[in-house]
Write a protein that holds these residues in place. Structure first.
Motif, short mmCIF file in Angstrom:
data_model
loop_
_atom_site.label_atom_id
_atom_site.label_comp_id
_atom_site.label_asym_id
_atom_site.label_seq_id
_atom_site.Cartn_x
_atom_site.Cartn_y
_atom_site.Cartn_z
N UNK A 4 25.72 15.70 1.85
CA UNK A 4 24.04 15.69 1.29
C UNK A 4 23.06 14.35 1.12
N UNK A 5 21.99 14.66 1.81
CA UNK A 5 21.49 13.47 0.91
C UNK A 5 20.15 13.82 0.27
N UNK A 6 19.93 13.65 -0.60
CA UNK A 6 18.50 14.20 -1.79
C UNK A 6 17.03 13.34 -0.57
N UNK A 7 16.08 14.57 -0.89
CA UNK A 7 15.16 13.64 -0.43
C UNK A 7 14.77 12.35 -0.76
N UNK A 92 18.44 17.34 9.47
CA UNK A 92 17.82 18.74 9.03
C UNK A 92 17.37 19.89 9.97
N UNK A 93 16.87 21.01 9.53
CA UNK A 93 15.90 22.20 9.75
C UNK A 93 15.08 22.76 8.79
N UNK A 94 14.56 23.29 8.89
CA UNK A 94 13.42 24.35 8.42
C UNK A 94 14.17 25.56 7.52
N UNK A 101 23.25 21.99 10.45
CA UNK A 101 25.34 21.97 10.02
C UNK A 101 25.73 22.04 11.72
N UNK A 102 24.57 22.52 12.84
CA UNK A 102 25.66 22.24 13.21
C UNK A 102 26.12 20.72 14.49
N UNK A 103 24.59 20.09 14.22
CA UNK A 103 24.48 19.03 14.47
C UNK A 103 25.38 18.32 13.69
N UNK A 104 25.32 18.60 12.13
CA UNK A 104 26.38 17.92 11.27
C UNK A 104 27.77 17.95 11.29
N UNK A 117 23.10 16.40 5.43
CA UNK A 117 21.87 16.55 5.31
C UNK A 117 21.11 16.74 4.18
N UNK A 118 20.33 16.69 5.00
CA UNK A 118 18.79 16.59 3.54
C UNK A 118 19.17 17.89 2.93
#
Length: 283
Positions: A4-7, A92-94, A101-104, A117-118
């Motif tokens: 993950x990556x934070x905002x 990311x998504x909403x 996660x599919x793209x990840x 992932x954000x």
């Protein structure tokens, strides 16, 4: 490798001389309006990704509702997104990253080294009071990324059946679908015999971020008699191989490796020769 990556980290990265490519994978089962949601408001510079068209091959009985795309098609899509060789990617998504996660997973599978992932998805960006832009921007210049399959493991229906017996096979769908009480989209209700229920939503805190690693580890270790700690091999499936990727991300945060069954229940249930179990227990 971080999952993950934070905002705060993304904000700083976007202001740097080497910004990541941000991919917006707005998708939800039964909601075909992801591009419209993206147009209503997205992270500045983010590129919209169509999960059905760019992150999956056409559906089939053998491959399920979201088969893995051909590598040449995925590479062509990634270049349309503007992905350059060696460039980091944040997706990311909403919806808690259950679609993103599919793209990840796919980009990791295809050899992209820096994909995260954000954490908290778009909601975390909004909560931080950071700006959004609207509309559909012009496409970015084509990228030059070269993709190679094999970066993450996959299995087929036979492999999933074997994992349910000798390893740990996790079903990432909602518990009521696992039990066979409802089945809104696939041919039959129930679950793969021997699979253990582990709904994807339980990977997340109330704010949509992933639970801490130790909490996730305990969650997976307590899954059934074998649990993740005792199992030498772990597999994951869901309805069509989308939210299962989120489960694999959560497992990686917890310190476990897992294999994806891309066809998932949509492929398994379409084969009348494959048995289905119902109820709360694995068998």
């Amino acid at each position: 490798m971080s999952v993950t990556t934070t905002v705060a980290e993304l904000r700083n990265q976007l202001a740097s001389d080497t910004p990541p490519l941000v991919l917006d994978v707005r998708w939800a089962l039964g909601d075909p309006h992801g591009r419209d949601h993206y147009a209503d408001g997205h992270i500045p510079g983010a590129v919209y990704v169509d999960l059905d068209r760019e992150l999956a091959a056409p559906p089939s009985a053998e491959g399920g509702r979201h088969p893995l795309p051909e590598l040449t098609d995925l590479q062509a899509a990634a270049r349309r997104w503007g992905l350059r060789q060696g460039q980091p990617v944040v997706v990311h998504d909403d919806l808690g990253n259950t679609a993103a996660a599919r793209a990840w997973w796919l980009l990791r599978y295809a050899g992209v080294a820096q994909v995260t992932l954000l954490d908290g998805a778009l909601g975390a960006w909004r909560s931080a009071g950071l700006p959004l832009e609207s509309g559909i921007p012009a496409g970015p210049p084509d990228g030059d990324v070269v993709l190679r399959a094999g970066g993450l493991p996959v299995t087929d229906a036979d492999g999933a059946a074997e994992l349910a017996v000798s390893g740990l096979l996790l079903d990432a769908r909602a518990a009521e679908r696992y039990r066979g009480e409802v089945e809104p989209v696939d041919p039959r209700a129930g679950h793969i015999p021997g699979a253990v229920s582990a709904p994807t939503g339980e990977n997340l805190a109330a704010d949509g971020t992933f639970l801490p690693p130790d909490v996730l580890r305990k969650r997976f270790e307590e899954k059934g008699a074998r649990g993740a700690g005792a199992a030498s091999r772990i597999g994951v499936y869901c309805g069509s191989g989308v939210t299962a990727a989120h489960q694999i991300a959560a497992l990686e945060i917890a310190g476990f490796e897992a294999v994806l069954f891309p066809g998932s229940w949509s492929a398994w249930s379409a084969d009348p020769a494959r048995p289905a179990a119902t109820g709360p227990s694995p068998s």
